[in-house]
Enzyme design. Structure first.
Site, mmCIF file in Angstrom:
data_model
loop_
_atom_site.group_PDB
_atom_site.id
_atom_site.type_symbol
_atom_site.label_atom_id
_atom_site.label_comp_id
_atom_site.label_asym_id
_atom_site.label_seq_id
_atom_site.Cartn_x
_atom_site.Cartn_y
_atom_site.Cartn_z
ATOM 1 N N GLY A 1 -13.685 -35.589 7.863
ATOM 2 C CA GLY A 1 -13.529 -34.139 7.703
ATOM 3 C C GLY A 1 -13.279 -33.510 9.064
ATOM 4 O O GLY A 1 -12.562 -34.059 9.900
ATOM 5 N N GLN B 1 -15.162 -33.039 11.883
ATOM 6 C CA GLN B 1 -15.464 -33.891 13.047
ATOM 7 C C GLN B 1 -14.839 -35.272 12.912
ATOM 8 O O GLN B 1 -14.331 -35.834 13.883
ATOM 9 C CB GLN B 1 -16.984 -34.038 13.222
ATOM 10 C CG GLN B 1 -17.658 -32.794 13.760
ATOM 11 C CD GLN B 1 -17.285 -32.473 15.203
ATOM 12 O OE1 GLN B 1 -17.152 -33.348 16.046
ATOM 13 N NE2 GLN B 1 -17.128 -31.182 15.486
ATOM 14 N N SER C 1 -9.846 -37.177 1.677
ATOM 15 C CA SER C 1 -9.947 -37.610 3.078
ATOM 16 C C SER C 1 -9.328 -38.991 3.268
ATOM 17 O O SER C 1 -8.693 -39.267 4.289
ATOM 18 C CB SER C 1 -11.410 -37.653 3.520
ATOM 19 O OG SER C 1 -11.946 -36.369 3.567
ATOM 20 N N HIS D 1 -24.881 -34.558 15.058
ATOM 21 C CA HIS D 1 -25.899 -33.499 14.943
ATOM 22 C C HIS D 1 -27.210 -34.205 14.592
ATOM 23 O O HIS D 1 -27.222 -35.128 13.764
ATOM 24 C CB HIS D 1 -25.466 -32.518 13.842
ATOM 25 C CG HIS D 1 -26.411 -31.386 13.589
ATOM 26 N ND1 HIS D 1 -27.112 -30.752 14.589
ATOM 27 C CD2 HIS D 1 -26.765 -30.763 12.432
ATOM 28 C CE1 HIS D 1 -27.845 -29.783 14.060
ATOM 29 N NE2 HIS D 1 -27.657 -29.782 12.755
ATOM 30 N N ASP E 1 -28.524 -26.008 18.211
ATOM 31 C CA ASP E 1 -27.309 -25.942 17.390
ATOM 32 C C ASP E 1 -27.539 -25.052 16.162
ATOM 33 O O ASP E 1 -26.719 -24.188 15.840
ATOM 34 C CB ASP E 1 -26.896 -27.354 16.962
ATOM 35 C CG ASP E 1 -25.552 -27.357 16.253
ATOM 36 O OD1 ASP E 1 -24.534 -27.240 16.949
ATOM 37 O OD2 ASP E 1 -25.527 -27.459 15.014
ATOM 38 N N GLU F 1 -25.567 -21.405 15.591
ATOM 39 C CA GLU F 1 -24.685 -21.113 14.447
ATOM 40 C C GLU F 1 -25.255 -20.013 13.548
ATOM 41 O O GLU F 1 -24.494 -19.262 12.948
ATOM 42 C CB GLU F 1 -24.354 -22.388 13.657
ATOM 43 C CG GLU F 1 -25.504 -23.050 12.971
ATOM 44 C CD GLU F 1 -25.256 -24.533 12.649
ATOM 45 O OE1 GLU F 1 -24.366 -25.142 13.240
ATOM 46 O OE2 GLU F 1 -26.002 -25.073 11.808
ATOM 47 N N GLU G 1 -9.369 -3.562 14.334
ATOM 48 C CA GLU G 1 -10.370 -3.204 15.347
ATOM 49 C C GLU G 1 -11.526 -4.206 15.400
ATOM 50 O O GLU G 1 -11.958 -4.614 16.474
ATOM 51 C CB GLU G 1 -10.928 -1.798 15.024
ATOM 52 C CG GLU G 1 -11.679 -1.159 16.155
ATOM 53 C CD GLU G 1 -10.825 -1.008 17.417
ATOM 54 O OE1 GLU G 1 -9.690 -0.530 17.318
ATOM 55 O OE2 GLU G 1 -11.305 -1.405 18.501
ATOM 56 N N GLU H 1 -8.979 -8.220 16.742
ATOM 57 C CA GLU H 1 -9.108 -8.104 18.206
ATOM 58 C C GLU H 1 -10.283 -8.921 18.740
ATOM 59 O O GLU H 1 -10.358 -9.216 19.945
ATOM 60 C CB GLU H 1 -9.239 -6.623 18.608
ATOM 61 C CG GLU H 1 -9.016 -6.428 20.101
ATOM 62 C CD GLU H 1 -8.892 -4.966 20.531
ATOM 63 O OE1 GLU H 1 -8.643 -4.095 19.667
ATOM 64 O OE2 GLU H 1 -9.048 -4.714 21.733
ATOM 65 N N SER I 1 -10.507 -1.281 29.399
ATOM 66 C CA SER I 1 -10.513 -0.016 30.139
ATOM 67 C C SER I 1 -11.922 0.302 30.637
ATOM 68 O O SER I 1 -12.915 -0.201 30.085
ATOM 69 C CB SER I 1 -10.036 1.114 29.220
ATOM 70 O OG SER I 1 -10.954 1.245 28.140
#
Ligand SMILES: NC(=O)C1=CN([C@@H]2O[C@H](COP(=O)(O)OP(=O)(O)OC[C@H]3O[C@@H](n4cnc5c(N)ncnc54)[C@H](OP(=O)(O)O)[C@@H]3O)[C@@H](O)[C@H]2O)C=CC1
Ligand SMILES: CC[C@](O)(C(C)=O)C(=O)O
Length: 334
Positions: free
Chosen positions: A26, A28, A52, A107, A190, A194, A226, A230, A251
């Site tokens: 998948g 990873q 897969s 993990h 971890d 997340e 917005e 961005e 700015s």
């Protein structure tokens, strides 16, 4: 100062002489398998027949069943969904592990929370890239990499560190930096990252901003640009130059707003709730809930997922992204 390791400091010839089984293909799995293969390692992928399997074959990697891949390999990297790992480990991996093999994870969840208990005669390590698998692959192809943590839970051969570092180098992490950790530290940080920041924190912030604007009568398209579109452009600047680098490009009006209003959004109460989240992770309360949710076939996960995909920001976002052909297609639709 913590030691950060790079490619030139890592010896990988010994691991190049062995076979590595990547279990799962998948997010990873495909990245580890393809990066290792292109780094000169001998890779076999272990899977069940299905989506897969077809993709791995199409990508030109050797594919076989999980038990067969484990039998062939010296290093077995488990890249299955965390929630299915214990059952597949018991039935298809453990019976075929031999003394001196290495069992590896990206993990630490199942080792740290004792859902998998490996035998004493194998090495157990983790190599956890600090980024989504599709970007582990994309950055490697671009000649770059994603940093990774490595950790040793069990060193039966006396060579677990050497193997873990060679593996991390093979997936491309040695281009960006490899750091030592423990299974406990990797798992807890971890999960915290997340939940509180990267996924849960950011999606909640974006939705709250979007809803605040649309509920005040502003156009959803304007609110989307917005608060969602961005975000990527601002995060790119943070990635490249930290807070200072990002603030250089905005700015002075935006920077003043950042200073005076940011702390009104994320205040001491927010930090207190982050500490509660961390505490739930450290005590195992979060892990307990996630394990039970899976045993019940994910009723809450599925209901929330459906609702989230129907949120107005998703509806308007799909429409606007269609009009921007230069925006990369999401990895799930390629
Ligand atoms: N996603 C990420 O970027 C990150 C993930 N990790 C960790 O990496 C590990 C893998 O996660 P992720 O890559 O997200 O997983 P994915 O859900 O993307 O992929 C899981 C893979 O496992 C396969 N699979 C599922 N069930 C079985 C089975 N019964 N037998 C054989 N193969 C099976 C799937 O194949 P099929 O098509 O047949 O279903 C798929 O190839 C986890 O431990 C996760 O915590 C760590 C860092 C980041
Ligand atoms: C941020 C989510 C992650 O921890 C990751 C991509 O690193 C995951 O487990 O998917």
């Amino acid at each position: 100062m913590t030691t950060v390791l790079y490619n030139h400091q890592i010896e990988d010839q010994a691991l190049k002489a062995e076979k590595i089984a990547i279990i799962g293909y998948g997010s990873q799995g495909h990245a580890h398998a393809l990066n290792l293969k292109e780094s000169g390692f001998d890779v076999v992928v272990g899977l069940r027949k299905g989506k897969s399997w077809d993709k791995a074959e199409k990508d030109g990697v050797d594919v076989t069943t999980v038990p067969e891949a484990v039998k062939q390999a010296k290093v077995v990297m488990v890249l299955l969904p965390d929630e299915y790992q214990p059952k597949i480990y018991e039935e298809q991996i453990a019976p075929h592990l031999e003394a001196g093999d290495a069992l590896a994870f990206a993990h630490g969840f199942n080792i740290h929370f004792s859902q998998i208990q490996p035998p004493d005669n194998v090495d157990v390590f983790l190599v956890a890239p600090k980024g989504p698998g599709h970007l582990v692959r994309r950055t490697y192809e671009d000649g770059a990499g994603v940093p990774a943590l490595f950790g040793i839970y069990q060193d039966a051969t006396g060579k677990a560190t050497e193997t873990a570092l060679a593996y991390a180098k093979g997936v491309g992490a040695g281009r960006a930096g490899i750091l030592e950790t423990s299974f406990q530290e990797e798992t807890e940080t971890d999960l915290f990252g997340e939940q509180a920041v990267l996924c849960g924190g950011v999606t909640s912030l974006i939705k709250a901003g979007f809803e605040t604007l649309t509920e005040a009568g502003y156009q959803p398209e304007v609110a989307y640009f917005e608060c969602m579109h961005e975000m990527k452009l601002i995060v790119d600047l943070l990635y490249e130059g930290g807070l200072e680098g990002m603030r250089y490009s905005i700015s002075d009006t935006a920077q003043w707003g950042d200073f005076v209003s940011g702390p009104r959004v994320v205040d001491a109460d927010t930090k207190a709730r982050m500490k509660d989240i961390l505490s739930d992770i450290q005590t195992g309360r979060f892990a307990h809930g996630w394990i039970l949710e899976n045993q019940a076939n994910r009723p809450q996960f599925n209901a929330i997922n459906t609702r989230e995909n129907q949120h107005e920001i998703e509806v308007v976002g799909r429409k606007l992204r269609e009009l921007m052909p230069f925006v990369k297609k999401p990895v799930n639709t390629k």
